[in-house]
Design an enzyme around this catalytic site. Sequence first.
Site, short mmCIF file in Angstrom:
data_model
loop_
_atom_site.label_atom_id
_atom_site.label_comp_id
_atom_site.label_asym_id
_atom_site.label_seq_id
_atom_site.Cartn_x
_atom_site.Cartn_y
_atom_site.Cartn_z
N TYR A 1 -1.75 -7.12 -6.64
CA TYR A 1 -1.08 -6.25 -5.67
C TYR A 1 0.02 -7.02 -4.94
O TYR A 1 1.16 -6.56 -4.84
CB TYR A 1 -2.11 -5.68 -4.68
CG TYR A 1 -1.50 -4.95 -3.53
CD1 TYR A 1 -0.84 -3.73 -3.73
CD2 TYR A 1 -1.55 -5.45 -2.23
CE1 TYR A 1 -0.27 -3.05 -2.66
CE2 TYR A 1 -0.98 -4.78 -1.17
CZ TYR A 1 -0.34 -3.58 -1.40
OH TYR A 1 0.24 -2.91 -0.34
N GLU B 1 -3.25 3.50 3.24
CA GLU B 1 -3.29 2.85 4.56
C GLU B 1 -4.13 3.65 5.55
O GLU B 1 -4.86 3.08 6.35
CB GLU B 1 -1.87 2.62 5.11
CG GLU B 1 -1.05 1.64 4.31
CD GLU B 1 -1.59 0.22 4.25
OE1 GLU B 1 -2.51 -0.13 5.01
OE2 GLU B 1 -1.08 -0.57 3.43
N TRP C 1 -8.64 -4.31 3.14
CA TRP C 1 -7.72 -3.91 2.08
C TRP C 1 -8.36 -4.14 0.72
O TRP C 1 -8.12 -3.39 -0.22
CB TRP C 1 -6.39 -4.66 2.22
CG TRP C 1 -5.36 -4.14 1.28
CD1 TRP C 1 -4.76 -4.82 0.27
CD2 TRP C 1 -4.81 -2.80 1.22
NE1 TRP C 1 -3.88 -4.00 -0.41
CE2 TRP C 1 -3.89 -2.76 0.16
CE3 TRP C 1 -5.03 -1.64 1.98
CZ2 TRP C 1 -3.18 -1.61 -0.17
CZ3 TRP C 1 -4.31 -0.50 1.63
CH2 TRP C 1 -3.41 -0.48 0.58
#
Length: 183
Positions: free
Chosen positions: A17, A39, A47
Site C-alpha cells: 500500500y 478511512e 489501518w
Amino acid sequence: MKKRCNWANNNELEKIYHDTEWGIPVHDDQTLFEFLILESMQAGLSWSTILAKRTTLTEAYDNFDYNQISKYSDSKIEELLNNPGVIRNKLKVKSAISNAKAFLKIQEEFGSFDSFIWNFVSGKTINNHWDTIEDVPASTELSDKISKELKERGFKFLGTTSVYAFMQSIGLVNDHMDYCFRK
C-alpha cells in the site's frame, strides 16, 4: 533495501500500500470514494485491519460503487452486518450509504468530487518535510476545515483525524518521511 516510512514496515500489505498507493495524487472519483469509505471505516481501528479486510470490503460494498451504495436497502444493511469480512458496525455501515448520497450531491454541484476536494489545495499537493513519524500531525487546520465542510454536506465518520488520513492517502498532502524512497 528500500527505505520507507517506518509505519509501513509492519507487514506486506502495508508495504505494498505504501509503495504503490499512499500519497500518490488521486483524481478518479471512484478511487476517491473508496478511500473516503476506507478511512471512515478505520475510525477507532488500525489501518492494518482495514488493509486486511480491503478485498472483502470491496466485494461486500459492490466495488465501492457510490451509485449502488446510495440505494442500499435494509436487507443489504443486514447482509453487511452479518458478513464477518467487513467492519460490522451498524453506524459505519449506514454512514457508507449517507456518504454515497452526499458524494453524489457534491458531484452534481461541482461536476466531480475531484474538483471539490482538490480545490482545497488549489490543485497542488502540499509537500511536508518530516524526519520522524512523531513529527507528522494527526490533523491540521486544513483537515479541520475539510471535515467541517464534509459534515455540513451530510458526511459521517469523517472527523478531522480521518480526513487528514484521507488527505495523505489521496496525495493532497505528501507526508512521506524525508528519508523515504517515495518522497
